[in-house]
Scaffold this motif. Structure first.
Motif, short mmCIF file in Angstrom:
data_model
loop_
_atom_site.label_atom_id
_atom_site.label_comp_id
_atom_site.label_asym_id
_atom_site.label_seq_id
_atom_site.Cartn_x
_atom_site.Cartn_y
_atom_site.Cartn_z
N LEU A 28 2.27 1.72 -3.50
CA LEU A 28 1.09 2.52 -4.45
C LEU A 28 0.87 3.74 -3.91
CD1 LEU A 28 -1.48 -0.65 -4.46
CD2 LEU A 28 0.13 -0.07 -6.27
N GLY A 29 0.93 4.08 -2.79
CA GLY A 29 0.66 5.50 -2.49
C GLY A 29 1.79 6.35 -2.93
N ILE A 30 3.11 5.98 -2.85
CA ILE A 30 4.12 6.67 -3.54
C ILE A 30 3.99 6.91 -4.98
CG2 ILE A 30 6.82 6.71 -3.99
CD1 ILE A 30 7.11 5.11 -1.26
N LEU A 31 3.36 5.79 -5.53
CA LEU A 31 3.10 6.09 -6.94
C LEU A 31 2.12 7.14 -7.46
CD1 LEU A 31 2.91 2.55 -8.77
CD2 LEU A 31 4.37 4.41 -9.42
N LEU A 32 1.04 7.08 -6.46
CA LEU A 32 -0.10 7.99 -6.42
C LEU A 32 0.34 9.49 -6.23
CD1 LEU A 32 -2.95 5.98 -4.82
CD2 LEU A 32 -2.90 6.64 -7.23
N ALA A 33 1.33 9.50 -5.40
CA ALA A 33 1.81 10.84 -4.84
C ALA A 33 2.56 11.74 -6.10
CB ALA A 33 2.79 10.57 -3.85
N MET B 206 1.64 10.98 -9.40
CA MET B 206 0.64 10.90 -10.49
C MET B 206 0.12 12.13 -10.78
SD MET B 206 -1.36 7.50 -10.50
CE MET B 206 -0.71 6.08 -11.05
N PRO B 207 -0.06 12.77 -11.80
CA PRO B 207 -0.79 14.07 -12.40
C PRO B 207 -2.17 14.11 -11.43
CG PRO B 207 -0.73 12.59 -14.10
CD PRO B 207 0.08 12.08 -13.33
N ASN B 208 -2.67 15.29 -11.31
CA ASN B 208 -4.06 15.51 -10.51
C ASN B 208 -4.89 15.05 -11.45
OD1 ASN B 208 -6.30 16.24 -9.06
ND2 ASN B 208 -5.18 18.02 -8.37
N PRO B 209 -5.95 14.20 -11.36
CA PRO B 209 -7.00 13.64 -12.15
C PRO B 209 -7.85 14.72 -12.49
CG PRO B 209 -7.23 12.53 -10.22
CD PRO B 209 -5.53 13.28 -10.05
N LEU C 204 0.92 -1.19 -0.05
CA LEU C 204 0.17 -0.04 0.03
C LEU C 204 0.87 1.25 0.04
CD1 LEU C 204 -2.94 -1.06 2.51
CD2 LEU C 204 -3.23 -0.20 -0.02
N VAL C 205 2.00 1.20 0.81
CA VAL C 205 2.96 2.31 0.67
C VAL C 205 3.58 2.64 -0.78
CG1 VAL C 205 4.87 3.50 2.01
CG2 VAL C 205 3.23 2.37 3.19
N SER D 68 -20.16 19.41 -14.01
CA SER D 68 -19.61 18.36 -14.94
C SER D 68 -20.69 17.34 -15.23
CB SER D 68 -18.14 17.80 -14.50
OG SER D 68 -18.37 17.23 -13.25
#
Lengths: 202, 200
Positions: A14-19, A21-24, A11-12, A96
């Motif tokens: 995946l969290g690093i990956l998400l951090a 990532m560009p803001n969706p 999970l950590v 939206s």
């Protein structure tokens, strides 16, 4: 290694990956310039005021009119059934939901054509489908639907149907817009609430 | 592309059916995790059993990570996912009442129903209290309405409030959760009550 530690590490990670990532929620155009140019050049993106009048008369639930004028202008008068999304507030994420309904045709209108065309370009470019523009805007609506009279001596069946459509839409327009402000606000608030009615809990 | 149902575009019975199926899954998961035992739930407050914290926090993080990735790959439009509106005063008072009810009764509404479904009598009385509270709330609503709708902030999200990206917020939350889980395990050792979870 303990399963809990493995899951925590996963999970950590995946969290690093998400951090990174560009803001969706940051909006970017999904259509390529060529595609957008081709779509915008088509006459199919326009509805005439007579067609919109027919939607109103038939209470067509597959059409959502979007009034791009300011809130004050909207309160003064608007086409019945339309929702006010001021042009400057177009990219507010709260709206939206109106641009992403596959079974609905979204029709933009302003006073003239300019804001509606720009709104169409932005929203379609962002990936929304089934967006249209009411050609001529409210100026054309007033000129054609609200003010025209038949002045000939003999009316053809086609002209008869056309004017009947306009007169009926004119009547509905006048009825809704003669309601007091408080009732109008309540009516539109209720409509919005109805759309957003989906709740959850523990 | 998700969400599956955009503002009730599906017929109502399909929406209800989806809710029913998810409800069964949720209830089953609650029961299997041992949440039909009020001792386990109350253990969270006394520190001898922190399963509630670990399960719910893990579920929240997994959902958060999953939805972020689905959104990144274009499979879920997060802007269409409903966010509960936030009312400051009502949230605080409601949270305190719910917390007090939770520790006194040993259930939250979902786990109460889960426990009743396996025949727990304490859950029956807990739910009776819950319905009485709901009745009281409805009957006194005109008096408390002004307070209930005060401090309306709309559908707020913590990452937007903090001004950071949802991904970074997710990462911070995962680290916070890992730290809390570690603390929780320490608490379990310190306040341990051997045998309290046995049903005999």
């Amino acid at each position: 290694m303990d399963a809990r530690i493995k899951i925590t590490v996963l999970l950590v990670g995946l969290g690093i990956l998400l951090a990174f990532m560009p803001n969706p929620s940051s909006k970017s155009f999904k259509l390529k310039p060529g595609e957008l140019l081709e779509k915008s050049g088509s006459e199919e993106i326009y509805f005439s005021v007579d067609e919109v009048a027919r939607f109103i008369n038939n209470e067509d639930s597959t059409v959502q009119l979007i009034d791009l004028r300011t809130a004050d202008e909207f309160r003064t008068c608007n086409i019945p059934g339309s929702v006010n999304i001021p042009f400057k507030d177009l990219l507010n994420p709260n709206w939206s939901v109106y641009f992403n309904q596959k079974n609905m045709r979204t029709v933009f209108y302003g006073n003239g054509d300019q804001n509606a065309n720009v709104a169409w370009t932005i929203v379609t470019g962002l990936g929304a489908e089934n967006c249209f523009v009411m050609k001529g805007g409210l100026n054309e609506w007033f000129k054609t639907v609200m003010l025209t009279k038949f002045e000939g001596e003999r009316i053809t069946p086609r002209e008869n149907a056309l004017f009947e459509n306009r007169y009926k839409a004119r009547e509905i327009f006048n009825q809704i817009n003669s309601l007091p402000d408080s009732l109008k606000t309540k009516f539109f608030d209720a409509k919005r609430l109805q759309r957003a009615k989906l709740d959850g809990g523990c | 592309m998700g969400p599956i149902s955009v503002i009730s575009s599906l017929p109502e019975w399909v929406n209800l059916l989806i809710g029913f199926i998810i409800g069964i899954g949720f209830g089953f998961a609650l029961e299997q995790a041992g949440f039909s035992s009020s001792r386990k739930l109350a253990g969270m407050f006394y520190g001898y059993d922190t399963t509630v914290l670990k399960v719910f926090f893990t579920a929240a993080i997994v959902a958060l990570v999953g939805s972020q990735f689905l959104s990144f790959f274009g499979l879920l439009d997060l802007s269409l996912v409903y966010v509960n509106p936030y009312f400051i005063g009502a949230s605080i008072v409601g949270g305190i009442i719910m917390g007090a009810g939770f520790v006194m009764g040993g259930f939250c509404p979902g786990t109460g129903i889960s426990a009743l479904s396996i025949g727990k009598i304490d859950a029956l009385f807990f739910l009776f209290g819950g319905f009485a509270g709901a009745f009281l709330f409805a009957e006194t609503y005109p008096i408390i309405e002004n307070f209930a709708i005060s401090g309306f902030k709309g559908p707020m999200k913590v990452d937007e409030w903090m001004g950071i990206s949802p991904g970074l917020f997710t990462f911070i939350l995962i680290v916070a959760a890992a730290f809390l889980f570690w603390m929780a395990e320490l608490a379990e050792k310190k306040f341990s009550r051997p045998g309290i979870n046995s049903e005999n």
